[in-house]
Design an enzyme around this catalytic site. Structure first.
Site, PDB file in Angstrom:
ATOM      1  N   GLY A 236       0.792  -1.215   0.000  1.00 43.10           N
ATOM      2  CA  GLY A 236       0.000   0.000   0.000  1.00 43.10           C
ATOM      3  C   GLY A 236       0.827   1.269   0.000  1.00 43.10           C
ATOM      4  N   CYS A 262      11.755  -1.579   4.329  1.00 40.97           N
ATOM      5  CA  CYS A 262      10.770  -1.393   3.263  1.00 40.97           C
ATOM      6  C   CYS A 262       9.664  -0.427   3.693  1.00 40.97           C
ATOM      7  CB  CYS A 262      10.225  -2.753   2.833  1.00 40.97           C
ATOM      8  SG  CYS A 262       9.459  -2.732   1.197  1.00 40.97           S
ATOM      9  N   HIS A 356      15.412  -5.606   1.578  1.00 44.69           N
ATOM     10  CA  HIS A 356      15.059  -6.745   2.434  1.00 44.69           C
ATOM     11  C   HIS A 356      16.299  -7.518   2.872  1.00 44.69           C
ATOM     12  CE1 HIS A 356      10.567  -6.957   1.855  1.00 44.69           C
ATOM     13  NE2 HIS A 356      10.925  -6.050   0.945  1.00 44.69           N
ATOM     14  N   GLU A 358      16.549  -9.746   5.080  1.00 44.82           N
ATOM     15  CA  GLU A 358      16.300 -11.163   5.411  1.00 44.82           C
ATOM     16  C   GLU A 358      16.587 -12.057   4.215  1.00 44.82           C
ATOM     17  OE1 GLU A 358      12.905 -10.162   3.051  1.00 44.82           O
ATOM     18  OE2 GLU A 358      13.814  -9.080   4.733  1.00 44.82           O
TER      19      GLU A 358
END
Length: 395
Positions: A236, A262, A356, A358
């Site tokens: 969004g 993010c 990101h 991860e």
């Protein structure tokens, strides 16, 4: 009745963009219709992690790699409890799956979860169109094959700009992931659309992770007495995330270390007083080059975002919590890829990145950021409390 994609390969499907351009292909996954924002991802692998990333909620993902599906689908690589993409677009769907962990095909998984796909279209032409015209609304259908009629439906779909989607993806109640080995820290992780690997990376560093809904209040958060607060990725428009931004400002007021990725980077930017804006077509893939402005180091990163922070690249900004500055930029277009907040002694208080770390899927260049978070929490724990400082001054 045909059950595999190749038995159903003559079932036609239609893709129509909101500017009227259309592509004809064949159906895979579920039959029916799908609508959302058309975006492209440049990753050559990791489609299972991509499709189960909640940040792709209400988006139709175009794979730029021409051959998709060769590793099938397994029970280990999902990044959430379901597929979140609205639809999937590929050039060639693999005729076989060959990974040793695979136990079903991509086509089977999309079909079982009701996700519409279209194959055998010119994804290179589609990607070039999106690069030139920008991300836009799109529809895929196996039931409406008239482009004009499908276009009318596409233009009724809400645009991504202005969409508040966090409530659709956040968890409904607190969930705790215990630390691996000895517990060293407690982190309150706000789930804005978090990927499973993120708390896993923190737990591996001795962090007990309390996953909290996006609706959590500051009072509820502080009862955990966390050593740090984390804001996750999510879908969004960040300009709609007023409640998370207010919560983060309360976290900064309380002096609790913060780490965001993010969507969490965009909310951090708003909390610091910066604006956000929509990118023309975004950064999505696992091969995005980012430069650390402090060290000059370049990282290859995994990214998925269509919005960015509007902050000055050439100067720091003074806030009520300390000095904020851009810490990382994208080498392709100078988009802000990281922010940091420091005190008068240049000690790190809070930080975030647009990508990101991860790395599920993706390179592991940025895994050190979890260690940086640990260092910031350790430093704060070692600082004397205000009561102790006053006592020392009186003595």
């Amino acid at each position: 009745m045909p059950t595999s994609f190749f038995e159903r390969a003559q079932t036609p499907a239609l893709l129509v963009l909101e500017d009227g351009r259309s592509f004809r292909g064949v159906s895979f996954g579920a039959a029916g219709e799908a609508f959302g924002e058309a975006v492209f991802s440049t990753g050559m692998s990791g489609y299972q992690e991509t499709l189960t990333d909640p940040s792709y909620h209400r988006q139709v993902v175009v794979a730029t790699a021409p051959h998709i599906g060769n590793t099938g689908w397994n029970d280990e690589d999902d990044e959430s409890s379901r597929i979140w993409v609205a639809g999937y677009v590929v050039r060639d769907l693999s005729r076989m799956r060959s990974n040793w962990r695979s136990n079903r095909s991509l086509d089977d998984e999309l079909r079982s979860q009701g996700v519409v796909g279209i194959a055998e279209i010119d994804t290179r032409a589609l990607t070039r169109h999106l690069r030139e015209r920008g991300a836009m609304r799109v529809g895929i259908s196996t039931t409406e094959l008239d482009p004009e009629k499908l276009l009318a439906k596409v233009r009724e779909v809400p645009a991504m700009a202005g969409s508040d989607l966090v409530a659709d993806v956040t968890l409904s109640a607190e969930k705790v992931l215990p630390a691996v080995g000895e517990k060293r820290f407690t982190v309150a992780a706000i789930d804005l659309g978090i990927k499973d690997m993120t708390p896993t990376r923190m737990a591996a560093r001795g962090i007990e992770v309390h996953l909290l809904p996006a609706s959590v209040t500051l009072d509820e958060l502080t009862t955990l007495n966390p050593d740090g607060v984390f804001f996750s990725n999510g879908p969004g428009d960040p300009a709609t995330a007023d409640a998370p931004m207010t919560l983060l400002q309360g976290v900064l007021d309380a002096g609790i270390p913060y780490f965001g990725i993010c969507f969490g980077n965009q909310i951090f930017g708003r909390a610091l007083g910066f604006g956000t804006y929509k990118l023309k077509y975004g950064h999505r893939g696992i091969n995005q080059p980012v430069k650390d402005l402090r060290t000059g180091k370049v990282e290859i990163t995994a990214q998925n975002h269509g919005f960015a922070v509007d902050a000055p690249l050439d100067k720091p900004t003074v806030t009520r919590w300390g000095t904020a500055r851009v810490s990382h930029i994208c080498l392709n277009d100078d988009v802000v890829e990281g922010l940091e907040l420091t005190d008068d002694g240049d000690n790190l208080l809070a930080f975030s990145v647009q990508y990101h770390p991860e790395a599920a899927a993706g390179p592991h260049d940025s895994a050190y950021l979890f260690d940086r978070f640990v260092d910031v929490m350790r430093r704060r724990r070692e600082l004397p409390s205000p009561t102790q400082s006053n006592t020392d001054q009186e003595n």
